[in-house]
Design an enzyme around this catalytic site. Structure first.
Site, mmCIF file in Angstrom:
data_model
loop_
_atom_site.group_PDB
_atom_site.id
_atom_site.type_symbol
_atom_site.label_atom_id
_atom_site.label_comp_id
_atom_site.label_asym_id
_atom_site.label_seq_id
_atom_site.Cartn_x
_atom_site.Cartn_y
_atom_site.Cartn_z
ATOM 1 N N LYS A 1 0.839 -1.205 0.000
ATOM 2 C CA LYS A 1 0.000 0.000 0.000
ATOM 3 C C LYS A 1 0.876 1.258 0.000
ATOM 4 O O LYS A 1 0.520 2.252 -0.630
ATOM 5 C CB LYS A 1 -0.968 -0.017 1.188
ATOM 6 C CG LYS A 1 -1.971 -1.145 1.050
ATOM 7 C CD LYS A 1 -3.062 -1.100 2.065
ATOM 8 C CE LYS A 1 -3.908 -2.360 1.992
ATOM 9 N NZ LYS A 1 -3.184 -3.574 2.485
ATOM 10 N N ASP B 1 6.460 0.388 10.736
ATOM 11 C CA ASP B 1 5.977 -0.951 11.101
ATOM 12 C C ASP B 1 6.750 -1.377 12.346
ATOM 13 O O ASP B 1 7.972 -1.206 12.413
ATOM 14 C CB ASP B 1 6.217 -1.955 9.958
ATOM 15 C CG ASP B 1 5.364 -3.196 10.116
ATOM 16 O OD1 ASP B 1 4.346 -3.339 9.416
ATOM 17 O OD2 ASP B 1 5.712 -4.049 10.979
ATOM 18 N N ARG C 1 10.299 -6.958 9.339
ATOM 19 C CA ARG C 1 9.352 -6.591 8.277
ATOM 20 C C ARG C 1 9.650 -5.173 7.758
ATOM 21 O O ARG C 1 9.435 -4.877 6.588
ATOM 22 C CB ARG C 1 7.913 -6.726 8.771
ATOM 23 C CG ARG C 1 7.485 -8.199 8.846
ATOM 24 C CD ARG C 1 6.114 -8.364 9.443
ATOM 25 N NE ARG C 1 5.027 -7.850 8.633
ATOM 26 C CZ ARG C 1 4.378 -8.533 7.692
ATOM 27 N NH1 ARG C 1 4.708 -9.782 7.447
ATOM 28 N NH2 ARG C 1 3.391 -7.978 7.016
ATOM 29 N N CYS D 1 -7.722 -7.311 6.283
ATOM 30 C CA CYS D 1 -8.051 -8.322 5.263
ATOM 31 C C CYS D 1 -8.834 -9.442 5.951
ATOM 32 O O CYS D 1 -8.558 -10.628 5.740
ATOM 33 C CB CYS D 1 -6.826 -8.792 4.505
ATOM 34 S SG CYS D 1 -5.446 -9.249 5.518
HETATM 35 N N1 SAM Z 1 0.092 -2.239 4.849
HETATM 36 C C1 SAM Z 1 0.903 -3.392 4.576
HETATM 37 C C2 SAM Z 1 0.994 -3.592 3.089
HETATM 38 O O1 SAM Z 1 0.145 -3.113 2.348
HETATM 39 O O2 SAM Z 1 1.933 -4.258 2.651
HETATM 40 C C3 SAM Z 1 0.382 -4.634 5.292
HETATM 41 C C4 SAM Z 1 0.287 -4.450 6.781
HETATM 42 S S1 SAM Z 1 -0.017 -5.940 7.648
HETATM 43 C C5 SAM Z 1 -1.686 -6.180 7.346
HETATM 44 C C6 SAM Z 1 -0.001 -5.417 9.292
HETATM 45 C C7 SAM Z 1 1.362 -4.968 9.772
HETATM 46 O O3 SAM Z 1 1.190 -4.410 11.084
HETATM 47 C C8 SAM Z 1 2.393 -6.073 9.947
HETATM 48 O O4 SAM Z 1 3.481 -5.830 9.101
HETATM 49 C C9 SAM Z 1 2.825 -5.985 11.416
HETATM 50 O O5 SAM Z 1 4.213 -6.152 11.590
HETATM 51 C C10 SAM Z 1 2.408 -4.569 11.766
HETATM 52 N N2 SAM Z 1 2.149 -4.310 13.191
HETATM 53 C C11 SAM Z 1 1.682 -5.160 14.137
HETATM 54 N N3 SAM Z 1 1.582 -4.535 15.330
HETATM 55 C C12 SAM Z 1 1.972 -3.252 15.120
HETATM 56 C C13 SAM Z 1 2.112 -2.106 15.962
HETATM 57 N N4 SAM Z 1 1.814 -2.155 17.261
HETATM 58 N N5 SAM Z 1 2.577 -0.968 15.405
HETATM 59 C C14 SAM Z 1 2.896 -0.901 14.097
HETATM 60 N N6 SAM Z 1 2.801 -1.956 13.262
HETATM 61 C C15 SAM Z 1 2.339 -3.107 13.763
#
Ligand code: SAM
Length: 365
Positions: A168, A185, A190, A291
């Protein structure tokens, strides 16, 4: 000899292999939850979730390689510009439709190609151009919708709070004229992947400190760093990733040892959305997306975060109607009927994208 070998191997195999794989636990959970939430729609959504998903190719405007022409030759269509062209050219478009169109602006420089036929699949590998930049990024085409809903305009400052692996963020960058982008993130590994994705698609000059900032904070604490400042905030939260959960045992949130993580998801999602609301400037807009089909992770989180923003911070928010946007794309995606808060792409055998839920909030104060 065979018997001896079997007796040695069998106990180990039997103790390491879970009795119920995570994918099966996920499916059972969804049968109960979505059976009642989606009613008669669930059996067809279930079949689609278990079948091969469709991809879209996000065209990389920074690449010299004309991936768009190459994919169009193979029969792909840009679902965004095709809709815009039909609206401009169609004699049957009424005045009220045109009004709706201008309300939900679609950036013509974001291009995402899909095969119209459900049986054709995109080539998985994109070729690099002379500068090493790849021509397209494969993703669920429905993932582009939250970025379109974000409606980034010239000079906007944008925060992508949970940005890895970066599909995104890359889509947002295709709008060219944005002012400044913060991609964050909490996962360090990641975030490294996100950095690699951006470097494979975006020229160095566009990734300078003046244009992009990459960080690895806990997004729930973002308000401690910066508040009331961004024009646009994307909060694409961790969720039960429904399609992954019913098809892949690896890194599956329905594994027995991740029950706690799964139960805490709505709480984490609410804290992240609240942080996104605080990070936006008054008048700024926030898009929340998952998702997952789960009402608890979608509508439930939006309502709770908006409530907390008001109760704890005196911030009023308003839900922005995304119908004008989704109506444009109803030929490409199947949207859940009758949602009271937000819009959701539901997987369908004839258009096997999603699930993607999105809801847009405007910060009023
Ligand atoms: N937006 C991304 C994309 O389009 O490629 C996908 C995001 S994925 C659905 C959710 C992300 O949230 C993961 O990479 C995870 O590491 C991150 N995440 C989890 N807890 C979080 C936090 N407390 N703060 C920031 N990021 C977090």
């Amino acid at each position: 000899c065979l018997t001896v070998r079997w007796s040695r191997v069998k106990p180990k195999w039997a103790t390491t292999r879970p009795k119920y794989p995570a994918t099966r636990l996920a499916l059972h959970h969804f049968d109960v939850a979505y059976g009642s939430q989606l009613g008669p729609l669930w059996p067809s959504v279930r079949v689609a979730l278990l079948c091969e998903k469709k991809y879209g190719a996000l065209i990389n405007n920074f690449s010299h390689h004309d991936a768009m022409a190459e994919l169009q030759l193979q029969g792909c269509k840009d679902f965004i510009s095709d809709t815009a062209a039909a609206e401009r050219g169609g004699e049957e478009v009424s005045q009220s439709d045109l009004q709706t169109t201008s309300d939900a602006s679609v950036h013509s420089n974001i291009k995402c190609l899909v095969f119209p036929e459900e049986t054709s699949y995109l080539p998985l590998l994109s070729r690099p151009d002379s500068d090493g930049l790849l021509g397209y990024y494969l993703m669920d085409a429905a993932s582009v919708l939250p970025c379109l809903a974000l409606d980034v305009r010239e000079g906007h400052t944008v925060l992508d709070l949970c940005a890895a692996p970066g599909g995104k963020a890359l889509t947002i960058m295709q709008t060219y004229d944005l002012g400044f982008l913060c991609v964050n993130d909490s996962s360090v590994s990641r975030t490294m992947r996100l950095r690699r994705v951006l470097q494979s698609y975006v020229p160095k000059a566009q990734l300078s400190d003046a244009k992009v900032h990459i960080s690895s904070f806990d997004g729930t604490m973002w308000g401690d760093v910066e508040r009331d400042s961004f024009d646009r905030v994307l909060v694409d939260v961790p969720c039960t990733t429904d399609r992954h959960s019913v098809t892949e045992d690896d890194n599956n949130i329905f594994r027995k040892n991740r029950v706690g993580d799964r139960r805490r998801l709505p709480q984490l999602q609410t804290a992240l959305l609240l942080a996104g609301i605080l990070a936006a400037r008054p008048g700024g807009e926030i898009v929340y997306s998952t998702c997952s089909l789960s009402q608890q992770q979608n509508q439930g989180v939006v309502e709770q975060a908006a409530h907390l923003a008001l109760e704890q911070h005196g911030i009023h928010t308003q839900i922005v109607d995304l119908k004008p946007l989704t109506q444009k794309f109803s030929n490409t995606f199947h949207f859940a009927p009758g949602l009271s808060v937000g819009e959701m792409v539901v997987p369908h055998l004839a258009a096997n994208f999603g699930p993607i839920y999105m809801c847009k909030l405007r910060r009023l104060t």
